[in-house]
Design a protein around this motif. Structure first.
Motif, PDB file in Angstrom:
ATOM      1  N   VAL A  78       0.858  -1.178   0.000  1.00  0.00           N
ATOM      2  CA  VAL A  78       0.000   0.000   0.000  1.00  0.00           C
ATOM      3  C   VAL A  78       0.895   1.228   0.000  1.00  0.00           C
ATOM      4  O   VAL A  78       1.907   1.264   0.710  1.00  0.00           O
ATOM      5  N   PHE A  79       0.522   2.205  -0.804  1.00  0.00           N
ATOM      6  CA  PHE A  79       1.341   3.393  -0.966  1.00  0.00           C
ATOM      7  C   PHE A  79       0.591   4.632  -0.458  1.00  0.00           C
ATOM      8  O   PHE A  79      -0.637   4.679  -0.466  1.00  0.00           O
ATOM      9  N   LEU A  80       1.376   5.620  -0.074  1.00  0.00           N
ATOM     10  CA  LEU A  80       0.823   6.940   0.221  1.00  0.00           C
ATOM     11  C   LEU A  80       1.690   7.965  -0.498  1.00  0.00           C
ATOM     12  O   LEU A  80       2.837   8.191  -0.107  1.00  0.00           O
ATOM     13  N   GLN A  81       1.141   8.509  -1.584  1.00  0.00           N
ATOM     14  CA  GLN A  81       1.830   9.560  -2.316  1.00  0.00           C
ATOM     15  C   GLN A  81       1.496  10.895  -1.659  1.00  0.00           C
ATOM     16  O   GLN A  81       0.319  11.253  -1.546  1.00  0.00           O
ATOM     17  N   MET A  82       2.512  11.609  -1.249  1.00  0.00           N
ATOM     18  CA  MET A  82       2.309  12.872  -0.543  1.00  0.00           C
ATOM     19  C   MET A  82       2.954  13.993  -1.343  1.00  0.00           C
ATOM     20  O   MET A  82       4.166  13.988  -1.573  1.00  0.00           O
ATOM     21  N   ASN A  83       2.138  14.933  -1.775  1.00  0.00           N
ATOM     22  CA  ASN A  83       2.607  16.078  -2.547  1.00  0.00           C
ATOM     23  C   ASN A  83       2.346  17.375  -1.784  1.00  0.00           C
ATOM     24  O   ASN A  83       1.563  17.400  -0.830  1.00  0.00           O
ATOM     25  N   SER A  84       2.984  18.427  -2.216  1.00  0.00           N
ATOM     26  CA  SER A  84       2.804  19.754  -1.597  1.00  0.00           C
ATOM     27  C   SER A  84       2.922  19.673  -0.079  1.00  0.00           C
ATOM     28  O   SER A  84       2.084  20.192   0.660  1.00  0.00           O
ATOM     29  N   LEU A  85       3.961  19.037   0.361  1.00  0.00           N
ATOM     30  CA  LEU A  85       4.128  18.812   1.801  1.00  0.00           C
ATOM     31  C   LEU A  85       4.357  20.120   2.541  1.00  0.00           C
ATOM     32  O   LEU A  85       4.990  21.061   2.030  1.00  0.00           O
ATOM     33  N   LYS A  86       3.824  20.162   3.755  1.00  0.00           N
ATOM     34  CA  LYS A  86       3.934  21.332   4.616  1.00  0.00           C
ATOM     35  C   LYS A  86       4.636  20.947   5.914  1.00  0.00           C
ATOM     36  O   LYS A  86       4.695  19.768   6.264  1.00  0.00           O
ATOM     37  N   ALA A  87       5.110  21.947   6.625  1.00  0.00           N
ATOM     38  CA  ALA A  87       5.758  21.683   7.912  1.00  0.00           C
ATOM     39  C   ALA A  87       4.807  20.953   8.855  1.00  0.00           C
ATOM     40  O   ALA A  87       5.240  20.097   9.640  1.00  0.00           O
ATOM     41  N   ASP A  88       3.524  21.248   8.771  1.00  0.00           N
ATOM     42  CA  ASP A  88       2.530  20.595   9.634  1.00  0.00           C
ATOM     43  C   ASP A  88       2.366  19.107   9.348  1.00  0.00           C
ATOM     44  O   ASP A  88       1.741  18.392  10.129  1.00  0.00           O
ATOM     45  N   ASP A  89       2.889  18.654   8.224  1.00  0.00           N
ATOM     46  CA  ASP A  89       2.820  17.221   7.908  1.00  0.00           C
ATOM     47  C   ASP A  89       3.905  16.427   8.616  1.00  0.00           C
ATOM     48  O   ASP A  89       3.907  15.193   8.556  1.00  0.00           O
ATOM     49  N   THR A  90       4.829  17.090   9.269  1.00  0.00           N
ATOM     50  CA  THR A  90       5.904  16.408   9.975  1.00  0.00           C
ATOM     51  C   THR A  90       5.332  15.504  11.056  1.00  0.00           C
ATOM     52  O   THR A  90       4.583  15.958  11.928  1.00  0.00           O
ATOM     53  N   ALA A  91       5.658  14.220  10.988  1.00  0.00           N
ATOM     54  CA  ALA A  91       5.109  13.250  11.929  1.00  0.00           C
ATOM     55  C   ALA A  91       5.715  11.883  11.657  1.00  0.00           C
ATOM     56  O   ALA A  91       6.361  11.666  10.631  1.00  0.00           O
ATOM     57  N   MET A  92       5.469  10.962  12.583  1.00  0.00           N
ATOM     58  CA  MET A  92       5.730   9.558  12.328  1.00  0.00           C
ATOM     59  C   MET A  92       4.483   9.014  11.642  1.00  0.00           C
ATOM     60  O   MET A  92       3.360   9.193  12.135  1.00  0.00           O
ATOM     61  N   PHE A  93       4.678   8.358  10.518  1.00  0.00           N
ATOM     62  CA  PHE A  93       3.573   7.794   9.750  1.00  0.00           C
ATOM     63  C   PHE A  93       3.532   6.283   9.954  1.00  0.00           C
ATOM     64  O   PHE A  93       4.550   5.598   9.843  1.00  0.00           O
ATOM     65  N   TYR A  94       2.324   5.792  10.222  1.00  0.00           N
ATOM     66  CA  TYR A  94       2.104   4.381  10.486  1.00  0.00           C
ATOM     67  C   TYR A  94       1.110   3.796   9.483  1.00  0.00           C
ATOM     68  O   TYR A  94       0.129   4.441   9.118  1.00  0.00           O
ATOM     69  N   CYS A  95       1.350   2.555   9.116  1.00  0.00           N
ATOM     70  CA  CYS A  95       0.427   1.792   8.301  1.00  0.00           C
ATOM     71  C   CYS A  95      -0.347   0.844   9.219  1.00  0.00           C
ATOM     72  O   CYS A  95       0.217   0.305  10.184  1.00  0.00           O
ATOM     73  N   ALA A  96      -1.624   0.649   8.938  1.00  0.00           N
ATOM     74  CA  ALA A  96      -2.445  -0.231   9.750  1.00  0.00           C
ATOM     75  C   ALA A  96      -3.375  -1.043   8.863  1.00  0.00           C
ATOM     76  O   ALA A  96      -3.721  -0.606   7.760  1.00  0.00           O
ATOM     77  N   ALA A  97      -3.787  -2.201   9.366  1.00  0.00           N
ATOM     78  CA  ALA A  97      -4.654  -3.083   8.587  1.00  0.00           C
ATOM     79  C   ALA A  97      -5.668  -3.774   9.490  1.00  0.00           C
ATOM     80  O   ALA A  97      -5.419  -3.961  10.693  1.00  0.00           O
ATOM     81  N   ARG A  98      -6.801  -4.123   8.915  1.00  0.00           N
ATOM     82  CA  ARG A  98      -7.776  -4.936   9.633  1.00  0.00           C
ATOM     83  C   ARG A  98      -8.575  -5.751   8.638  1.00  0.00           C
ATOM     84  O   ARG A  98      -8.804  -5.324   7.503  1.00  0.00           O
ATOM     85  N   ARG A  99      -9.000  -6.909   9.063  1.00  0.00           N
ATOM     86  CA  ARG A  99      -9.858  -7.754   8.241  1.00  0.00           C
ATOM     87  C   ARG A  99     -11.282  -7.228   8.300  1.00  0.00           C
ATOM     88  O   ARG A  99     -11.701  -6.682   9.306  1.00  0.00           O
ATOM     89  N   GLY A 100     -11.989  -7.401   7.189  1.00  0.00           N
ATOM     90  CA  GLY A 100     -13.367  -6.941   7.152  1.00  0.00           C
ATOM     91  C   GLY A 100     -13.479  -5.517   6.645  1.00  0.00           C
ATOM     92  O   GLY A 100     -12.507  -4.761   6.646  1.00  0.00           O
ATOM     93  N   LEU A 101     -14.664  -5.180   6.213  1.00  0.00           N
ATOM     94  CA  LEU A 101     -14.917  -3.860   5.658  1.00  0.00           C
ATOM     95  C   LEU A 101     -15.400  -2.895   6.734  1.00  0.00           C
ATOM     96  O   LEU A 101     -15.840  -3.309   7.804  1.00  0.00           O
ATOM     97  N   LEU A 102     -15.300  -1.616   6.420  1.00  0.00           N
ATOM     98  CA  LEU A 102     -15.723  -0.568   7.333  1.00  0.00           C
ATOM     99  C   LEU A 102     -16.620   0.420   6.604  1.00  0.00           C
ATOM    100  O   LEU A 102     -16.533   0.562   5.373  1.00  0.00           O
ATOM    101  N   GLY A 103     -17.457   1.102   7.356  1.00  0.00           N
ATOM    102  CA  GLY A 103     -18.236   2.184   6.795  1.00  0.00           C
ATOM    103  C   GLY A 103     -17.350   3.403   6.583  1.00  0.00           C
ATOM    104  O   GLY A 103     -16.244   3.502   7.124  1.00  0.00           O
ATOM    105  N   TRP A 104     -17.878   4.337   5.821  1.00  0.00           N
ATOM    106  CA  TRP A 104     -17.092   5.519   5.468  1.00  0.00           C
ATOM    107  C   TRP A 104     -16.566   6.253   6.693  1.00  0.00           C
ATOM    108  O   TRP A 104     -15.440   6.737   6.704  1.00  0.00           O
TER     109      TRP A 104
END
Length: 126
Positions: A78-104
């Motif tokens: 799974v990818f996350l393309q990040m454009n026009s990055l700002k200083a406020d985007d500075t963070a640790m980024f985590y990927c997560a997964a779960r079985r089953g579907l979710l509502g919006w």
């Protein structure tokens, strides 16, 4: 249980781009949701972007139009393309997964994901 390994973080100047990857190992099932979250120092973890096997996509308002989530099923990534990055985007980024579907409204909730990666640091600074 699946294992998730993030990569692609780094230091980038404001306005720049990064592409994060989340490699998935183990069997997640035919219906699932995956998402990217981030946590800045002193702040709570927040949902950034999510994707489910039924085609649902969800983005936080703060990243709409700048970030795009996608997946390569053949490569179990799974990818996350990040454009026009700002200083406020500075963070640790985590990927997560779960079985089953979710509502919006649930796709970017932190409390309902079962499996998490170790994170990759994104720093936006000049």
């Amino acid at each position: 249980q699946v294992q998730l390994v993030e990569s692609g973080g780094g230091l980038v100047q404001p306005g720049g781009s990064l592409r994060l990857s989340c490699a998935v190992s183990g069997y997640i099932g035919s219906t699932y949701c995956m998402a990217w979250f981030r946590q800045a120092p002193g702040k709570e973890r927040e949902g950034v972007a999510g994707i489910c096997s039924d085609g649902k996509l969800s983005y936080a308002d703060s990243v709409k139009g700048r970030f795009a989530i996608s997946q390569d099923n053949a490569k179990n990534t799974v990818f996350l393309q990040m454009n026009s990055l700002k200083a406020d985007d500075t963070a640790m980024f985590y990927c997560a997964a779960r079985r089953g579907l979710l509502g919006w409204t649930a796709i970017l909730r932190t409390d309902i994901y079962n499996d998490w990666g170790q994170g990759t640091q994104v720093t936006v600074s000049s």
